[in-house]
Design a protein around this motif. Structure first.
Motif, mmCIF file in Angstrom:
data_model
loop_
_atom_site.group_PDB
_atom_site.id
_atom_site.type_symbol
_atom_site.label_atom_id
_atom_site.label_comp_id
_atom_site.label_asym_id
_atom_site.label_seq_id
_atom_site.Cartn_x
_atom_site.Cartn_y
_atom_site.Cartn_z
ATOM 1 N N ARG A 89 -4.326 -2.076 2.193
ATOM 2 C CA ARG A 89 -5.280 -3.052 1.659
ATOM 3 C C ARG A 89 -6.645 -2.442 1.371
ATOM 4 O O ARG A 89 -7.357 -2.913 0.486
ATOM 5 C CB ARG A 89 -5.416 -4.236 2.621
ATOM 6 N N LYS A 90 -7.015 -1.395 2.079
ATOM 7 C CA LYS A 90 -8.313 -0.763 1.822
ATOM 8 C C LYS A 90 -8.336 -0.138 0.431
ATOM 9 O O LYS A 90 -9.315 -0.262 -0.298
ATOM 10 C CB LYS A 90 -8.626 0.276 2.898
ATOM 11 N N THR A 91 -7.267 0.523 0.053
ATOM 12 C CA THR A 91 -7.186 1.097 -1.290
ATOM 13 C C THR A 91 -7.150 -0.007 -2.330
ATOM 14 O O THR A 91 -7.810 0.090 -3.372
ATOM 15 C CB THR A 91 -5.950 2.006 -1.424
ATOM 16 N N ALA A 92 -6.425 -1.074 -2.062
ATOM 17 C CA ALA A 92 -6.371 -2.206 -2.995
ATOM 18 C C ALA A 92 -7.749 -2.841 -3.149
ATOM 19 O O ALA A 92 -8.123 -3.282 -4.238
ATOM 20 C CB ALA A 92 -5.352 -3.238 -2.521
ATOM 21 N N HIS A 93 -8.532 -2.859 -2.074
ATOM 22 C CA HIS A 93 -9.890 -3.400 -2.152
ATOM 23 C C HIS A 93 -10.807 -2.450 -2.936
ATOM 24 O O HIS A 93 -11.643 -2.895 -3.723
ATOM 25 C CB HIS A 93 -10.438 -3.659 -0.751
ATOM 26 N N ARG A 94 -10.648 -1.144 -2.728
ATOM 27 C CA ARG A 94 -11.457 -0.183 -3.490
ATOM 28 C C ARG A 94 -11.166 -0.297 -4.985
ATOM 29 O O ARG A 94 -12.082 -0.234 -5.807
ATOM 30 C CB ARG A 94 -11.208 1.239 -2.999
ATOM 31 N N LEU A 95 -9.910 -0.458 -5.353
ATOM 32 C CA LEU A 95 -9.561 -0.658 -6.765
ATOM 33 C C LEU A 95 -10.205 -1.929 -7.302
ATOM 34 O O LEU A 95 -10.727 -1.953 -8.417
ATOM 35 C CB LEU A 95 -8.043 -0.726 -6.939
ATOM 36 N N PRO B 118 0.027 -4.152 -10.730
ATOM 37 C CA PRO B 118 0.049 -5.613 -10.568
ATOM 38 C C PRO B 118 -1.306 -6.076 -10.016
ATOM 39 O O PRO B 118 -1.572 -5.956 -8.823
ATOM 40 C CB PRO B 118 1.192 -5.853 -9.584
ATOM 41 N N PHE B 119 -2.172 -6.548 -10.884
ATOM 42 C CA PHE B 119 -3.535 -6.897 -10.502
ATOM 43 C C PHE B 119 -3.575 -7.952 -9.399
ATOM 44 O O PHE B 119 -4.553 -8.033 -8.665
ATOM 45 C CB PHE B 119 -4.316 -7.373 -11.732
ATOM 46 N N SER B 120 -2.547 -8.748 -9.261
ATOM 47 C CA SER B 120 -2.536 -9.792 -8.235
ATOM 48 C C SER B 120 -2.586 -9.222 -6.822
ATOM 49 O O SER B 120 -2.971 -9.921 -5.889
ATOM 50 C CB SER B 120 -1.310 -10.681 -8.396
ATOM 51 N N ILE B 121 -2.226 -7.956 -6.633
ATOM 52 C CA ILE B 121 -2.256 -7.366 -5.295
ATOM 53 C C ILE B 121 -3.597 -6.723 -4.956
ATOM 54 O O ILE B 121 -3.754 -6.181 -3.872
ATOM 55 C CB ILE B 121 -1.125 -6.340 -5.098
ATOM 56 N N LEU B 122 -4.567 -6.805 -5.869
ATOM 57 C CA LEU B 122 -5.889 -6.296 -5.540
ATOM 58 C C LEU B 122 -6.527 -7.213 -4.506
ATOM 59 O O LEU B 122 -6.381 -8.430 -4.560
ATOM 60 C CB LEU B 122 -6.756 -6.207 -6.797
ATOM 61 N N VAL B 123 -7.218 -6.618 -3.555
ATOM 62 C CA VAL B 123 -7.820 -7.356 -2.443
ATOM 63 C C VAL B 123 -9.287 -7.611 -2.772
ATOM 64 O O VAL B 123 -10.062 -6.679 -2.949
ATOM 65 C CB VAL B 123 -7.668 -6.560 -1.126
ATOM 66 N N SER B 124 -9.666 -8.900 -2.856
ATOM 67 C CA SER B 124 -10.998 -9.256 -3.323
ATOM 68 C C SER B 124 -12.054 -9.370 -2.220
ATOM 69 O O SER B 124 -13.234 -9.506 -2.515
ATOM 70 C CB SER B 124 -10.949 -10.557 -4.127
#
Length: 88
Positions: free
Chosen positions: A13-19, A49-55
């Motif tokens: 999730r940290k990488t997904a949040h950085r993206l 899949p942009f939906s998996i980005l953590v906001s």
């Protein structure tokens, strides 16, 4: 992968949040008040899949089911519509 992220089923999730911070956060002023987000990514972004980005900054362990349920995803903020190309 297992050496970097704890657990065998963990999602980073940290990488997904950085993206999210790099790709979406700079656009938030423009997206204010919007409910739908049309995504037409090219190249490598077309497979993301942009939906998996953590906001929101993730809390808890990445392999903890409760922490995953409490995670704020981009899909929680917008109805995402993926387009194969801008021309579409």
């Amino acid at each position: 992968w297992e050496e970097e992220v704890p657990g065998t089923n963990a999602f980073d999730r940290k990488t997904a949040h950085r993206l999210y911070q790099q790709l979406i956060a700079p656009l938030l002023p423009t997206l204010a008040g919007k409910t739908h987000l049309f995504v037409a990514g090219g190249g490598a972004l077309s497979r993301l899949p942009f939906s998996i980005l953590v906001s929101a900054a993730p809390e808890g362990a990445d392999d903890d089911a409760a922490a995953l349920r409490d995670t704020r995803w981009l899909a929680d903020d917008f109805a995402l519509i993926h387009l194969p190309s801008v021309q579409t």
